[in-house]
Scaffold this active site. Structure first.
Site, PDB file in Angstrom:
ATOM      1  N   SER A 192      39.637  28.669  24.863  1.00 44.50           N
ATOM      2  CA  SER A 192      39.821  29.969  25.502  1.00 44.50           C
ATOM      3  C   SER A 192      39.448  29.766  26.959  1.00 44.50           C
ATOM      4  O   SER A 192      38.307  29.456  27.283  1.00 44.50           O
ATOM      5  CB  SER A 192      38.911  31.027  24.882  1.00 44.50           C
ATOM      6  OG  SER A 192      38.824  32.142  25.736  1.00 44.50           O
ATOM      7  N   ARG A 193      40.419  29.937  27.835  1.00 48.30           N
ATOM      8  CA  ARG A 193      40.150  29.626  29.243  1.00 48.30           C
ATOM      9  C   ARG A 193      39.278  30.677  29.909  1.00 48.30           C
ATOM     10  O   ARG A 193      38.837  30.504  31.026  1.00 48.30           O
ATOM     11  CB  ARG A 193      41.475  29.473  30.008  1.00 48.30           C
ATOM     12  CG  ARG A 193      42.323  28.354  29.443  1.00 48.30           C
ATOM     13  CD  ARG A 193      43.525  28.056  30.278  1.00 48.30           C
ATOM     14  NE  ARG A 193      44.590  27.479  29.460  1.00 48.30           N
ATOM     15  CZ  ARG A 193      45.702  26.940  29.955  1.00 48.30           C
ATOM     16  NH1 ARG A 193      45.896  26.918  31.249  1.00 48.30           N
ATOM     17  NH2 ARG A 193      46.608  26.449  29.156  1.00 48.30           N
TER      18      ARG A 193
END
Lengths: 500, 74
Positions: free
Chosen positions: A357-358
């Site tokens: 998850s950036r």
């Protein structure tokens, strides 16, 4: 009755009209080639008679390619069609919640039309940089593995990718079920799915009371490709209606693979040049313009957000195929599901190593960061150790402890798809796991342990949970109280301990 | 260059009516080439088509628009 009718007739406005018309000279496969329509706009709705419409997609020198959006049995070569002057839009109102609509905004759940308050354009420019705010508020999916290690924030785009039957829709549905008290409106867009599957989904959502805050946009496999192509944009138009009111919306596209295939079908019929895998050249733009409109707006523009969870189905785990790589590069991270894990009983079958998850921990409450901060790294080290330990029979105590801890932490992440956990429950469970309170429990008893433990905390120590909810972090005294609670719980249940 | 114009009526127009109509249109459009079509479906009134623009003053069209408005209100 007849008086009212006479009144209506008297009031009716009757006038001659000027319209821009064209004549169909070729018609087949859902596409009509039209001569005339001289000043038609790209993406404009064309009235083809009988209350049916088409979309003017191909504007060429001498003809217009119109993709038909409904029942076209009344059409033939020579039929006259008219411009409507409106770019494709759907009518949305507050009472659309709980309804099922098709890609044209028409209700398909058998109930009457809801009152329309605003016409929302299907194609819009995404909000610009200066209107946005960074993502900091969590979207709680209720799934431990995701909320702990691949946290999603409101306004993020997180891709759910995997082969068929790996639990992609289950994650999406589980997330919707968990939004009951989260002030979130959900939009579920079904593209190219079986009607029976959608009916089951609707039933599940209705049974769990989720339809009160959910809209379903249905473009099942029997709908024309043009409607399957438009459905995600229709869902997004409805979501933007609520975004403009400052609300938070979750939109799920299930799935974008079928969406790309429907678009490919239309483009090939319109004779547009094709590229890799026979997809048209703008298949990237098809998805990027859709996903870019998921955003978090700053306070000046209402402070609302749209979080997108697109779903992509891979073939044989091939994430390097054309459409998967496109969407991976557009989204802010992916949740990668594997068939091998699913078959081995790891459900949700999330490959934590390949998932990312950036937005990461900016979208987690402090309490979760405190317990799950290093969990991803620990699990990665555990997996490497596991591979190594398969071939070694003589392990030192330290390695054995690490392996045991890793097995238990992995096991605690297993979860039923329809049993979402509140974030405070997740925090106390993960706290127990990462601090070694599970080390003495048998691996096969972990699921029972978790169930019993949560019941115990809810009944005997509810103040611990409410303090986590209030402070959003684990204070020192909460930690002490929690340790005492877990120890006492373990003492009450010797039957789950392993011997020796 | 003469512009092709199609005039559709419910009943056949007399030569005088057609000429007077053509004269009005010539004032707006310049040199025109008229094609007269008879379509009883129009019930009354007429439709004039120039290129891709169509002026619809037929009774059929007006009745249809009343029907749409009634359906919307009902």
């Amino acid at each position: 009755m007849s008086q009212t009718l006479a009144d209506l007739v008297a009031k009716a406005e009757v006038s001659s009209t000027v319209s821009s018309v064209g004549e169909i000279f070729a018609f087949g496969d859902g596409i009509a080639q039209v001569r005339g329509l001289d000043d038609v706009q790209a993406g404009e709705l064309i009235d083809v008679g009988n209350n049916q419409f088409g979309l003017a997609l191909n504007l060429e020198k001498n003809q217009v390619g119109v993709v038909l959006l409904g029942d076209t049995r009344h059409l033939s070569a020579g039929s006259v069609v008219k411009r409507t002057g409106t770019i494709l839009s759907i009518g949305v109102g507050d009472e659309i919640l709980g309804r099922t609509i098709n890609a044209l905004g028409q209700p398909v759940d058998g109930k009457p039309q809801f009152p329309v308050e605003k016409q929302m354009l299907l194609e819009r420019i995404a909000p610009g940089v200066m209107t946005r705010q960074s993502v900091t508020v969590p979207l709680q999916t209720g799934i431990k593995a995701i909320d702990a290690m691949i946290p999603i924030g409101r306004g993020q785009r997180e891709l759910i990718i995997g082969d068929r039957a790996t639990g992609k829709t289950a994650i999406a549905l589980g997330t919707i079920l968990n939004q009951a008290d989260q002030n979130m409106i959900c939009v579920y867009v079904s593209i190219g799915q079986k009607g029976s599957t959608l009916a089951q989904t609707k039933q599940i959502l209705a049974d769990r009371g989720a339809m009160d805050y959910t809209i379903i946009v249905a473009a099942t496999a029997a709908e024309p490709a043009a409607q399957q192509f438009l459905a995600p944009y229709a869902g997004l138009a409805a979501a933007e209606y609520f975004l403009e009111q400052g609300k938070d919306v979750l939109i799920i596209y299930d799935d974008l693979t079928k969406h790309a295939q429907a678009y490919r079908e239309i483009s090939l019929l319109l004779r547009r040049p094709s590229g890799r895998e026979a997809y048209p050249g703008d298949v990237f733009y098809l998805h990027s313009r859709l996903l870019e409109r998921a955003c978090r707006l700053n306070a000046k523009y209402g402070g609302g957000s749209i979080t997108a969870l697109p779903i992509i189905e891979t073939q044989a785990n091939d994430v390097s195929a054309f459409v998967p790589t496109n969407v991976i590069s557009i989204t802010d991270g992916q949740i990668y599901l594997e068939t091998d894990l699913f078959n081995a009983g790891v459900k949700p079958a999330i490959n934590v190593g390949l998932s990312v998850s950036r937005v990461g921990s900016s979208a987690q409450i402090k309490a979760m960061k405190q317990v799950a901060g290093t969990m991803k790294l620990d699990l990665a080290q555990y997996r490497e150790l596991q591979a190594f330990a398969q071939f070694s029979s003589d392990l030192d105590d330290k390695t054995k402890t690490q392996l045991d801890r890793g097995t238990r932490v992995s096991s605690i992440l297993k979860q039923g798809w329809d049993t979402p956990l509140k974030v405070e429950d997740q925090v106390v469970v993960i706290y127990a796991a990462v601090n070694g309170y599970l080390d003495a429990i048998r691996v096969d008893a972990i699921q029972d342990w978790e169930r019993g433990y949560l019941e115990y905390i809810h009944s005997a120590y509810p103040e611990l949970l409410s303090s986590i909810v209030k402070d959003l972090k684990i204070t020192d005294e909460t930690a002490e109280a929690l340790k005492a609670a877990i120890t006492s719980f373990n003492n009450i249940h010797p039957e789950w301990q392993q011997n020796g | 260059m003469s512009t092709p114009v199609t005039i559709t009526t419910a009943i056949e127009l007399s030569a005088k009516q057609l000429d007077s109509l053509a004269a009005q249109l010539t004032k707006k459009l310049g040199k025109i080439e008229v094609t007269a079509v008879v379509d009883p479906e129009l019930i009354g009134g007429l439709k004039v088509r120039v290129g891709s623009r169509e002026y619809d003053g037929s009774l059929q069209h007006k009745l249809n628009s009343v029907k749409q408005q009634l359906l919307a209100e009902w």
